[in-house]
Write a protein that holds these residues in place. Structure first.
Motif, PDB file in Angstrom:
ATOM      1  N   ILE A   1       6.711   3.910 -10.298  1.00 34.25           N
ATOM      2  CA  ILE A   1       6.070   4.076  -8.670  1.00 34.25           C
ATOM      3  C   ILE A   1       4.906   4.787  -8.447  1.00 34.25           C
ATOM      4  CG2 ILE A   1       7.024   4.743  -6.456  1.00 34.25           C
ATOM      5  CD1 ILE A   1       9.976   4.106  -7.616  1.00 34.25           C
TER       6      ILE A   1
ATOM      7  N   ALA B   1       9.298   6.853  -3.378  1.00 35.54           N
ATOM      8  CA  ALA B   1       7.893   6.879  -3.146  1.00 35.54           C
ATOM      9  C   ALA B   1       7.518   8.020  -2.144  1.00 35.54           C
ATOM     10  CB  ALA B   1       7.583   5.440  -2.597  1.00 35.54           C
TER      11      ALA B   1
ATOM     12  N   GLN C   1      13.693   2.643  -4.182  1.00 30.97           N
ATOM     13  CA  GLN C   1      12.078   2.787  -4.710  1.00 30.97           C
ATOM     14  C   GLN C   1      11.599   3.361  -3.492  1.00 30.97           C
ATOM     15  OE1 GLN C   1      11.197  -1.293  -5.905  1.00 30.97           O
ATOM     16  NE2 GLN C   1      11.293  -0.566  -7.938  1.00 30.97           N
TER      17      GLN C   1
ATOM     18  N   LEU D   1       9.030  -2.770  -2.211  1.00 28.33           N
ATOM     19  CA  LEU D   1      10.101  -1.941  -2.799  1.00 28.33           C
ATOM     20  C   LEU D   1      11.497  -1.935  -2.176  1.00 28.33           C
ATOM     21  CD1 LEU D   1       7.812   1.243  -2.814  1.00 28.33           C
ATOM     22  CD2 LEU D   1       7.923  -0.175  -4.347  1.00 28.33           C
TER      23      LEU D   1
END
Length: 484
Positions: free
Chosen positions: A175, A135, A131, A127
């Motif tokens: 995600i 997450a 991201q 990631l």
């Protein structure tokens, strides 16, 4: 025009001693140690240990107390203490006395939380920084049982305001699907259906028709599955009885709360009985848990200090203030010791009355031997207020040779029988549970059938009462008890 009116009213007040007794009475054994420690910390006139010279300390203090009393008792309205959670005369609810101290988790060393596990697994994903932030936000939204119940739109708004990151549902879901591959299986699901399907997808194999059928059942017939309408599922998916049975058995073995045991921390609750019942050659004897009888005494040094001050010149204002302070501390210590003793006496008196009333149960441990008993029955026997019995019954338990029981377990309403006698609703519940346990799970008994069977056994009971007892016993309706 203003007018003066004379009125006469009768009100009841509680002394500080009575208030202290009421508060101590409702404290369970597990918390009494803490309460005693608190009192020892705030009152230097109170000490631990057996009072070996009671006459010199306590009785001399009482003589001086009679001679001069400048301590004014604080009057408190009785309603503040009688109309609280402990005065529920019908003993509704199953929870024992709880406080903030009860609800604290017991610290356990060496554990790792669910969120820490998930963050560690996130490190294996490729990631970028953006991201990773998304997450972490998703992982932070996972509740203790492993589900994300927050709407994704709300999580998007959080990212905008707290992280200054603009995103959309598609990116969030992309995600989220990666997080849903983490262990434990089923983590980060948004509902039960998705949670179970995620777990099955981990098991899926091209040749495993049982798993494939199970996924179809959850995907296409989830509503029918939750209601156990198996015939509808068979017809809709064209499954044989054996195929359906294998797939349903697989689904029922899945974990509906994947986060429930993943954090490695076990919340343990210890029950410390207030009473211990022993049966010695057919004679039942009750004793208080030793922790209910702490050894406390009035400080001899404080008593001597007060005696010395009393004999000195009382014209000095500072000295008079000191005398007042010492006297208040001695008062408080004596009241606390008396309240502890009164607590012990009231507990034993109440428990003995319950034992006398429910003797048949305590000899055999048979639930059907319990008699209908309400708080008023015990209050009349011990000649105390119902609220006092309520305080004892709501927060205390007894250890017997059949197990530990909360005192409120022995209180129940009566159900009339054909013979004209009243039996405890505990007995009726026990019979009801037995009927359900022995029924055919392919054709479970409806409430109407249960009513008829109970009536045949002599219990005059209505259908709505059976439904209420069934719910209290956490027995589902007949449709949900059906098995293949």
């Amino acid at each position: 025009m203003q007018k003066l009116h004379l009125s006469q009213s009768l009100s009841q007040k509680l002394s500080p001693q009575q208030i202290q007794f009421i508060k101590l009475l409702q404290v369970p054994t597990a918390e009494l140690d803490t309460r005693v420690e608190e009192e020892l910390e705030i009152n230097p006139a109170l000490e631990e240990g057996k009072d070996e010279d009671k006459k010199d300390s306590e009785e001399e203090f009482e003589d001086n107390y009679e001679e001069e009393s400048n301590f004014e008792e604080k009057e408190v309205n009785i309603e503040d203490y009688l109309n609280d959670d402990y005065s529920g005369y019908k003993m509704q609810g199953d929870g024992n006395y709880t406080s903030e101290e009860d609800q604290r988790e017991i610290p356990v060393s060496g554990g790792i939380s669910l969120h820490e596990q998930l963050i560690a697994q996130m490190g294996f994903l490729k990631l970028d920084e953006r991201q990773k932030i998304i997450a972490r936000q998703l992982i932070g939204s996972i509740e203790n049982d492993g589900y994300i119940r927050r709407d994704l739109e709300a999580i998007i708004n959080d990212l905008v305001f707290s992280q200054n990151i603009e995103t959309d549902v598609d990116e969030i879901e992309e995600i989220l699907r990666k997080i849903q591959t983490f262990d434990p299986a089923g983590i980060a699901a948004r509902n039960l259906q998705e949670c179970l399907i995620l777990q099955l997808e981990r098991k899926e194999h091209p040749d495993d028709t049982t798993v494939q059928n199970a996924i179809k059942i959850l995907s296409e017939c989830f509503d029918e599955f939750t209601k156990k309408h198996y015939s509808k599922i068979q017809k809709k998916l064209d499954l044989g009885e054996e195929e359906l049975k294998e797939s349903v058995n697989m689904i029922t073995r899945l974990n509906p709360k994947p986060g429930g045991t993943s954090d490695g921390l076990v919340k343990t609750q210890y029950i410390i009985p207030d009473f211990i019942l022993t049966n010695t050659d057919g004679k039942l004897e009750i004793s208080l848990n030793s922790r209910n009888a702490p050894e406390l005494r009035i400080s001899r040094s404080y008593s001597e200090m007060f005696d010395a001050f009393e004999k000195s010149d009382k014209k000095d204002k500072k000295l008079k203030d000191t005398v007042t302070f010492v006297k208040q501390k001695l008062d408080s210590a004596k009241w606390f010791i008396d309240a502890i003793k009164q607590r012990q006496h009231t507990l034993l008196k109440t428990m003995q009355a319950i034992l006398d009333f429910q003797g048949d149960f305590f000899y055999e441990g048979d639930e059907t031997k319990l008699k209908p008993m309400i708080l008023k029955d015990i209050a009349e026997r011990i000649e105390m207020d119902i609220s006092t019995v309520s305080r004892v019954a709501n927060s205390k338990s007894i250890q017997t040779e059949f197990g530990i029981y909360p005192l409120k377990y022995f209180f129940s309403e009566g159900i009339a029988t054909d013979s004209g006698e009243d039996v405890s609703n505990k007995e009726v519940k026990s019979v009801l549970q037995s009927l359900v346990d022995n029924e055919s799970k392919k054709r479970p008994l409806s409430d109407d059938k249960l009513v008829k069977m109970l009536n045949d056994k002599g219990y005059n009971i209505a259908r709505r009462t059976v439904a209420k007892y069934r719910e209290q016993l956490q027995i589902p309706v007949a449709r949900l008890r059906k098995e293949l």
